[in-house]
Design an enzyme around this catalytic site. Structure first.
Site, mmCIF file in Angstrom:
data_model
loop_
_atom_site.group_PDB
_atom_site.id
_atom_site.type_symbol
_atom_site.label_atom_id
_atom_site.label_comp_id
_atom_site.label_asym_id
_atom_site.label_seq_id
_atom_site.Cartn_x
_atom_site.Cartn_y
_atom_site.Cartn_z
ATOM 1 N N CYS A 2 40.691 -14.240 -0.235
ATOM 2 C CA CYS A 2 40.082 -15.006 0.850
ATOM 3 C C CYS A 2 40.397 -14.240 2.126
ATOM 4 O O CYS A 2 41.540 -14.240 2.577
ATOM 5 C CB CYS A 2 40.625 -16.426 0.926
ATOM 6 S SG CYS A 2 39.949 -17.343 2.338
ATOM 7 N N CYS A 14 41.214 -16.858 5.412
ATOM 8 C CA CYS A 14 42.422 -17.707 5.439
ATOM 9 C C CYS A 14 43.077 -17.652 4.063
ATOM 10 O O CYS A 14 43.618 -16.626 3.681
ATOM 11 C CB CYS A 14 42.097 -19.129 5.875
ATOM 12 S SG CYS A 14 40.720 -19.862 4.975
ATOM 13 N N SER A 15 43.013 -18.755 3.316
ATOM 14 C CA SER A 15 43.622 -18.747 1.974
ATOM 15 C C SER A 15 42.909 -19.730 1.055
ATOM 16 O O SER A 15 43.544 -20.480 0.325
ATOM 17 C CB SER A 15 45.109 -19.088 2.057
ATOM 18 O OG SER A 15 45.292 -20.355 2.682
ATOM 19 N N CYS A 16 41.564 -19.744 1.105
ATOM 20 C CA CYS A 16 40.798 -20.623 0.215
ATOM 21 C C CYS A 16 41.141 -20.290 -1.234
ATOM 22 O O CYS A 16 41.147 -19.123 -1.626
ATOM 23 C CB CYS A 16 39.304 -20.440 0.469
ATOM 24 S SG CYS A 16 38.804 -20.985 2.118
#
Length: 205
Positions: free
Chosen positions: A113, A116-118
């Site tokens: 991702c 961000c940190s999906c």
């Protein structure tokens, strides 16, 4: 003797790794929310426990094992991964829009991702720290083979590396190649072979 034991414990405590800046910030925000009565500490603990111990990557491992052993399920997973995963009751926040990508002899998939940190929580639990780090998020796109090598995954030159960028709209689950010699194993035994990193694509099984 009691005094010596006390000294040993004291030294041991100081030898532990200090919390990271992110961990400290999260704890400060959590404390503030609880103090102001906006959330309950027990509710936060329940959420963390759910994703760390009741969800975790074993859900994704069951999806992979079923895809390996049930051709009809694999076709449904290819056609609509969200619906196929929901057949196993793995649904919820961060898992609404799933796509399954399959590794094969000539292709290896890697998920990142970049913004961000999906991450697909219902099938993989909470994301590892490295998945959220800026170096991984940038280098997985720029130098995917270099990143894979750091995880101990070296691919032949003729294997294509595909990088998939998770977003709020879509999240990916890598279906690793089924290991050779596993034809007679049950789904439960197959699931035990599947790792979280294999379903992100940083390692091969």
């Amino acid at each position: 003797m009691a005094h010596d034991h006390h000294d040993h414990d004291h030294d041991h405590d100081h030898g532990q790794e200090p919390p990271s800046d992110i961990a400290l910030r999260v704890k400060a925000v959590e404390s503030l929310l609880v103090e102001k009565g906006l959330v309950e500490a027990a509710a936060l603990d329940a959420i963390v426990d759910h994703y760390e111990h009741k969800v975790g990557p074993r859900n994704g491992a069951r999806v992979v094992a079923k895809a390996w052993s049930d051709p009809a399920y694999l076709e449904r997973l290819r056609a609509d991964a969200t619906a196929a995963i929901a057949e196993l009751d793995f649904t919820g926040r961060q898992g609404e829009h799933m796509v399954a990508v399959e590794n094969g002899p000539g292709v290896h998939n890697l998920v990142v991702c970049t913004l961000c940190s999906c991450y697909p929580w219902p099938v993989l639990g909470l994301p590892p720290v490295w998945y959220k780090s800026a170096p991984y998020r940038s280098r997985a796109v720029i130098d995917p083979r270099g990143v894979l090598a750091e995880f101990g995954t070296t691919l032949p030159d003729d294997v294509e590396v595909k990088v998939w960028d998770s977003t709020a709209e879509v999240r990916y689950l890598v279906i690793p190649e089924r290991p050779a010699g596993t034809e007679g194993l049950s789904e439960a035994a197959l699931a035990a072979l599947v790792t979280r990193d294999g379903m992100i694509g940083t390692t091969r099984l």
